[in-house]
Write a protein that holds these residues in place. Structure first.
Motif, PDB file in Angstrom:
ATOM      1  N   GLY A  79       0.796  -1.216   0.000  1.00  0.00           N
ATOM      2  CA  GLY A  79       0.000   0.000   0.000  1.00  0.00           C
ATOM      3  C   GLY A  79       0.824   1.259   0.000  1.00  0.00           C
ATOM      4  O   GLY A  79       0.338   2.328  -0.303  1.00  0.00           O
ATOM      5  N   LEU A  80       2.106   1.129   0.382  1.00  0.00           N
ATOM      6  CA  LEU A  80       2.974   2.302   0.373  1.00  0.00           C
ATOM      7  C   LEU A  80       3.318   2.739  -1.029  1.00  0.00           C
ATOM      8  O   LEU A  80       3.662   3.882  -1.275  1.00  0.00           O
TER       9      LEU A  80
ATOM     10  N   HIS B 163       2.732   3.976  -4.661  1.00  0.00           N
ATOM     11  CA  HIS B 163       1.634   4.787  -5.162  1.00  0.00           C
ATOM     12  C   HIS B 163       1.903   5.275  -6.561  1.00  0.00           C
ATOM     13  O   HIS B 163       3.017   5.387  -6.996  1.00  0.00           O
ATOM     14  N   SER B 164       0.799   5.565  -7.244  1.00  0.00           N
ATOM     15  CA  SER B 164       0.863   6.059  -8.623  1.00  0.00           C
ATOM     16  C   SER B 164       0.627   7.543  -8.625  1.00  0.00           C
ATOM     17  O   SER B 164       0.077   8.102  -7.691  1.00  0.00           O
ATOM     18  N   ASP B 165       1.011   8.211  -9.718  1.00  0.00           N
ATOM     19  CA  ASP B 165       0.710   9.626  -9.824  1.00  0.00           C
ATOM     20  C   ASP B 165      -0.747   9.865 -10.190  1.00  0.00           C
ATOM     21  O   ASP B 165      -1.173  10.987 -10.361  1.00  0.00           O
ATOM     22  N   TYR B 166      -1.551   8.787 -10.298  1.00  0.00           N
ATOM     23  CA  TYR B 166      -2.993   8.978 -10.425  1.00  0.00           C
ATOM     24  C   TYR B 166      -3.574   9.509  -9.122  1.00  0.00           C
ATOM     25  O   TYR B 166      -4.581  10.174  -9.087  1.00  0.00           O
ATOM     26  N   PHE B 167      -2.942   9.148  -8.000  1.00  0.00           N
ATOM     27  CA  PHE B 167      -3.494   9.473  -6.704  1.00  0.00           C
ATOM     28  C   PHE B 167      -2.513  10.364  -5.955  1.00  0.00           C
ATOM     29  O   PHE B 167      -1.324  10.113  -5.945  1.00  0.00           O
TER      30      PHE B 167
ATOM     31  N   GLN C 104      -5.437   2.278  -3.019  1.00  0.00           N
ATOM     32  CA  GLN C 104      -4.055   2.558  -3.386  1.00  0.00           C
ATOM     33  C   GLN C 104      -3.534   1.529  -4.373  1.00  0.00           C
ATOM     34  O   GLN C 104      -3.778   0.332  -4.211  1.00  0.00           O
ATOM     35  N   PRO C 105      -2.833   2.009  -5.383  1.00  0.00           N
ATOM     36  CA  PRO C 105      -2.245   1.049  -6.322  1.00  0.00           C
ATOM     37  C   PRO C 105      -1.104   0.285  -5.681  1.00  0.00           C
ATOM     38  O   PRO C 105      -0.461   0.768  -4.748  1.00  0.00           O
ATOM     39  N   LYS C 106      -0.873  -0.908  -6.181  1.00  0.00           N
ATOM     40  CA  LYS C 106       0.231  -1.738  -5.705  1.00  0.00           C
ATOM     41  C   LYS C 106       1.218  -1.924  -6.838  1.00  0.00           C
ATOM     42  O   LYS C 106       0.831  -2.180  -7.982  1.00  0.00           O
ATOM     43  N   GLU C 107       2.456  -1.817  -6.520  1.00  0.00           N
ATOM     44  CA  GLU C 107       3.464  -2.016  -7.555  1.00  0.00           C
ATOM     45  C   GLU C 107       3.471  -3.476  -7.982  1.00  0.00           C
ATOM     46  O   GLU C 107       3.405  -4.385  -7.160  1.00  0.00           O
TER      47      GLU C 107
END
Length: 1094
Positions: free
Chosen positions: A949-950, A952-956, A1031-1034
């Motif tokens: 969860g840490l 993150h994308s530049d969408y958020f 949250q995005p996940k890598e």
């Protein structure tokens, strides 16, 4: 009975009493019942009142009636994508052809000027130095090479101060600006001034034109004041720019061999690394490269690239640079084996039709060559000498100069001696002149087109970042080499420089009009390598703190990384091969910064652009996207309505071309359209179809102005109803403000800075796109959170029917404050105290104001529209109540949709890799990575903490400030979206949460996209059910082996980490194919480009 026994029995009774009370308490907790019938009644009343409010203040029923009234005089046409893609590609071809003609005129003029010029070593010549113009001494006199140079702002050049009557000269700080070679070349290039001006008069859409000289100066038109960096240095050297390098040389395969033996320690190794980086900077996406380090054994700096060539795109070049920085010296230099390995790679590439299929060279970086290496050349390179060898002798010692020079001279290369860091730049550039000689001698004027790039040199770049569409910030350049035609030097192959011009991709994409493509349609351009030039989903910038910066890999984003539903890459392959065709894809699109998924069926149409390496694609969405209605009214009838004060048209669209004639640039698009229709500007070039549709829309929507005004005059507008608006496919908007700016909550909504909600060059407004996918007549509600200011928008589509077809005519809506709907909601969701509860099973009277209940209105994507806690409004419901959301997902009421972002930026915890999917590590590093992975997962298990969860994308955007900002790097991420299944109208259940059971009831709000959620408030399930986060996940790539060229290579690569990724429909093979194309592009198609001379 003894006293002890009596006491013990009494204690037991007390204990049993406490336990009994405890179980009664639990039972009471479990038995709280929320009557579903009550919640259903609330939902029906909410539906009626919300519908009444939104239809009244938006005027949607009147708008729909007016459209029905004109159905007899309109026609609905189905757009033919194949005809459109041909029409638009022909327009693009003509436009780019015009730019090529301009560049050819510049090249001819520069060569003629040199032909008749005799070199004068004592030439005295003053020119306008762009760094020094308009600069004075303390006594008021002009500085040398300065002088007065008139400048004025020009809208065509992004409001920069320019001089359209004169070019000027930029000279890098490390080049002497009065060197005789410089002065003679500048004097020669004065002839270009008239050609610059003539080109601009012939084609007013031209932007920057320039000449980059092989001596180092840069002539630019129109003339500008050049801004040095913060240290007062002009570091810009045109010879390092991609357009110069690509035009000056042909595509090439390069093996960089660097000596890392013990003798290379210290400054020598620093110089060697700088030399490698400088060579890498001279390569582009048409070139292929690998880097080999050698001592007494051969070592690939990237083990995954063993025995192959990789495309020299920005991604790979930056990756090599990082790995080169980690090189350490040791051992004794053995050049022979490394040289054999290099020749084998190049020979295999040539035989197998891989790489550039053009020039091949080995760049040897060493402080000496002691071995008997002649046998290697005899075996691999002589007598044909297909591979040139360039040698760079590092350090002050000249002991081995003879050997290194012999290697270069006997293999058609060039020898240079580099003793300091300052020597690197000029010495590396020499190899380009050598590679250009065959082209110069044959006088082959190949026109080249660069990949997309962002010009960060010009002073107004920061303003452009914040005012232009990200996807259209980029430009491409067309360039052409300039040769000496003098007979006495013809055999030497002297390159004079490169001429070129920039083409903003925004101007190219305007040739595919936005209104024809519809709410979700779009056009895009890619190169013959599959890289994106222009695409609405391209996001070349990211936020670093408060600053917008270009992403490291912004110009090497592959088509498959935005069109990721093209899993078999049929679309990409066809376009890379320059084919013409069509195909359909069921896609999952997303809007509202990626939060709201949409299921669409897209029809793709594509073709190549002749004489360029580009392919053009276009998308029409099935259904409303392909149907367009056409109306017809007279100019006299429509002109008055077009000038209504509440009406605007899309300022970024081209209704009339105002950029051709400078006298037209002062007009807005609306002003230009009106003047053209009135006959005041008959010379304007206008889109007749768009103007006619705009006139028709103005007439049909004109009654809305009177309707909205009547509401304000005759009726007291309900507090909190702030604006009504509508938009049509022609880009026309009408807006009425019910509330003054002082009392309005949504002060920025529908203002020029609110790009998300306006018609722009790359998208329709958000409210229009959402309405287009909703049932016409049914309002869709959603919350906008504008930097903490929250308000509600309700929107619906209006349609028109003719000949058995129905087309979306536009969207209409109303914007309200939270107070407006909250007031109604809380009044409805409350049973009065005198309610007859005799027939109700459960809590009665029921009230959402009670502390025992939590009540929410949730939209079709799971975002909270209304809640007791204002802080929860706009948040994803699963973050607020994971237990209920998990139950709704399990019941099928909400469906999870996996979305992917292959342009994300993640925190770089290791400070090691430069790109997405970058763990291309040595075996030892792989072991260390595995250990870290093991311990981190063990720690996560113990702490029950989601490390992913840490990422993150530049969408958020995370609003929390951190003292230490970790650097970001490109990465691939997966993130969830949710969609409501409207076929499930109601649900209720109990959730077991340890010592209590939590009841909830969910009821659909008819004629809307909302559901009413009522939950038991006093049963906390947070220990059993964590929040469901967006949250995005890598997507992590870890540790298996890769078979490369039929050999096992110890390359830690590519199995998706099951802990951090997970669409079951996306297989590891598909992820692998995306990764491999990113990393190892071993071939490319050049058939649709102009023929390249090798």
């Amino acid at each position: 009975m003894s006293g002890a026994q009596s006491g013990k029995l009494s204690g037991t009774r007390k204990l049993l009493g406490i336990v009994g009370f405890f179980f009664l308490w639990i039972s009471a907790q479990a038995q709280m019942k929320i009557p579903p019938d009550t919640v259903q009644q609330w939902a029906f009343v909410i539906s009626d009142q919300f519908r009444s409010l939104t239809t009244k203040y938006s005027g949607s029923l009147l708008m729909q009636k007016k459209l029905r009234d004109v159905e007899s005089i309109i026609k609905i046409v189905e757009l033919d994508g194949e005809d459109l893609v041909k029409e638009y590609s022909d327009e693009i071809e003509r436009m780019l052809g015009s730019k090529m003609k301009s560049v050819k005129r510049l090249a001819e003029s520069a060569e003629d000027a040199d032909l008749y010029h005799e070199f004068n070593a004592s030439l005295q010549f003053d020119y306008y130095n762009s760094m020094l113009i308009n600069s004075g001494e303390d006594d008021g006199t002009n500085v040398d090479l300065g002088g007065f140079f008139p400048l004025e702002e020009n809208e065509h050049f992004n409001n920069m101060a320019v001089n359209t009557l004169q070019s000027d000269i930029q000279v890098p700080t490390n080049v002497y600006n009065k060197d005789p070679n410089i002065l003679n070349a500048i004097y020669n290039s004065e002839a270009l001034n008239d050609v610059f001006i003539g080109n601009f008069q012939k084609d007013p859409t031209l932007t920057w034109q320039y000449f980059g000289s092989s001596t180092g100066f840069f002539r630019i038109y129109p003339g500008i004041k050049w801004t040095p960096d913060s240290n007062g240095v002009a570091a810009f050297d045109c010879r390092n720019r991609n357009w110069y390098i690509q035009a000056a040389t042909s595509p090439k395969d390069i093996i960089i061999m660097v000596d890392i033996s013990g003798s290379m320690k210290g400054l020598k190794m620093t110089i060697a690394k700088h030399t490698i980086n400088t060579i890498l900077d001279t390569l582009g996406e048409n070139d292929f490269v690998n880097v080999i380090a050698y001592t007494d054994y051969v070592r690939y700096v990237e083990p995954c690239f063993k025995g192959t060539l990789v495309q020299a795109d920005l991604d790979n070049r930056e990756h090599f640079k990082l790995l080169v920085e980690e090189l350490h010296v040791k051992g004794e230099a053995k050049i022979k084996n490394a040289m054999k390995e290099s020749f084998k790679i190049l020979n295999e590439a040539r035989v197998n039709g891989q790489g550039s299929m053009c020039n091949q060279a080995i760049m040897l970086i060493t402080d000496g060559a002691m071995e008997d290496f002649e046998s290697v050349f005899e075996e691999f390179n002589w007598p044909e000498r297909r591979v040139r060898v360039f040698t760079y002798l590092i350090g002050r010692e000249m002991t081995f100069a003879r050997n290194t020079k012999w290697i270069a001279c006997n293999n058609k290369g060039y020898y240079t001696h580099i003793s300091t860091l300052a020597d690197v730049q000029e010495n590396v550039m020499e190899y380009l002149h050598v590679l250009s000689r065959p082209m110069v001698i044959n006088h082959d004027h190949d026109i080249i087109w660069t990949e997309a790039y962002m010009d960060t040199v010009l002073p107004n770049t920061k303003e452009l970042f914040t005012t232009k569409a990200q996807s259209l910030l980029l430009m491409t350049s067309v360039a052409m080499p300039v040769f000496s035609k003098k007979k006495e030097t013809l055999s030497h192959g002297i390159l004079l420089g490169v001429v070129g011009s920039d083409i903003p991709l925004m101007e190219v994409m305007k040739l595919a009009p936005r209104y024809m493509l519809g709410a979700h349609g779009y056009a895009f351009l890619i190169t013959n390598n599959g890289y994106i030039l222009a695409h609405p989903d391209l996001r070349p910038l990211y936020k670093d703190g408060k600053k917008l910066k270009p992403k490291p890999n912004y110009n090497s984003v592959d088509l498959s990384e935005v069109e990721w539903k093209d899993k078999e890459e049929k679309l990409r392959t066809a376009m890379v091969e320059g084919k013409t065709g069509r195909m359909s894809l069921a896609v999952t699109a997303s809007v509202d910064k990626g939060k709201r998924p949409l299921y669409l069926t897209n029809d793709y149409f594509y073709t190549n652009i002749d004489e360029t390496p580009f392919s053009f694609g276009m998308v029409l969405t099935r259904g409303h996207g392909k149907l367009m209605f056409m109306g017809n009214v007279s100019v006299e009838e429509g002109l008055d309505d077009l000038t209504s004060p509440d009406l605007t048209i899309a300022s970024e669209w081209t209704y009339c071309e105002t950029d051709i004639d400078p006298s037209h640039r002062k007009y807005s698009q609306l002003q230009a359209a009106v003047r053209y229709l009135m006959g005041k500007e008959p010379d304007l070039e206008c889109d007749e179809v768009l103007l006619q549709q705009t006139l028709f829309d103005a007439v049909v929507t004109a009654p809305m102005e009177a309707y909205w005004n009547a509401l304000m005059l005759d009726d007291r507008v309900e507090p909190g109803v702030e604006a009504a608006f509508l938009g049509t496919r022609a880009g026309l908007m009408r807006v009425t403000r019910y509330a003054g700016v002082e009392t309005r909550v949504a002060k920025r909504f529908l203002t020029p800075t609110d790009k998300d909600n306006l018609f722009t060059i790359d998208h329709f407004p958000l409210w229009y796109r959402l309405a287009a996918e909703n049932t016409p007549g049914s309002f869709l509600y959603y919350v906008i959170n504008d930097k903490g200011v929250k308000y509600i928008v309700a929107t619906t589509a209006v349609t028109v029917s003719s000949g058995g077809k129905t087309a979306t005519a536009g969207a209409i809506g109303v914007q309200m404050s939270l107070d407006c709907l909250e007031k109604r909601f809380w009044a409805i969701a409350k049973q009065p105290s005198d309610t007859d509860c005799s027939t109700i099973e459960g809590v009665c009277p029921l009230s959402c104001e009670s502390d025992d209940l939590n009540c929410f209105l949730v939209d079709n994507n799971g975002f909270i529209l209304l809640s007791k806690d204002r802080n929860e409004v706009g948040r994803f419901f699963g973050e607020v109540d994971g237990s209920v959301m998990a139950s709704l997902i399990k019941m099928g009421m909400f469906k999870k949709v996996s979305l992917f972002d292959y342009q994300a930026m993640c925190k770089n915890h290791h400070h090691h890799h430069a790109n997405s999917a970058r763990p291309l590590l040595s075996p030892l590093y792989g072991v260390a990575a595995l250990m870290r992975w093991f311990f981190s997962n063990a720690l996560m298990f113990l702490l029950d903490f989601n490390l992913c969860g840490l990422w993150h994308s530049d969408y958020f955007v995370d609003g929390h400030r951190q003292r230490k900002v970790e650097p970001l790097q490109p990465c691939d991420t997966e993130y969830p979206g949710f969609m409501y299944d409207s076929s499930i109208k109601e649900a209720n259940s109990l959730i077991k949460c340890g010592r209590c059971q939590k009841m909830f009831v969910v009821q659909q709000i008819p004629d809307s996209n909302l559901v009413l959620v009522v939950t038991q408030a006093d049963c906390d399930c947070s220990r059993q059910y964590g929040p469901i986060l967006l949250q995005p996940k890598e997507i992590k790539y870890i540790l298996p082996l890769l078979i490369l060229n039929n050999e096992l290579s110890q390359c830690p690569l590519l199995e998706t980490n099951s802990y951090c990724s997970g669409d079951p429909n996306v297989t590891s093979d598909q992820v692998l194919s995306v990764y491999l194309r990113k990393r190892i592009s071993q071939w490319k198609f050049l058939g649709n480009a102009a023929q390249i001379t090798c």
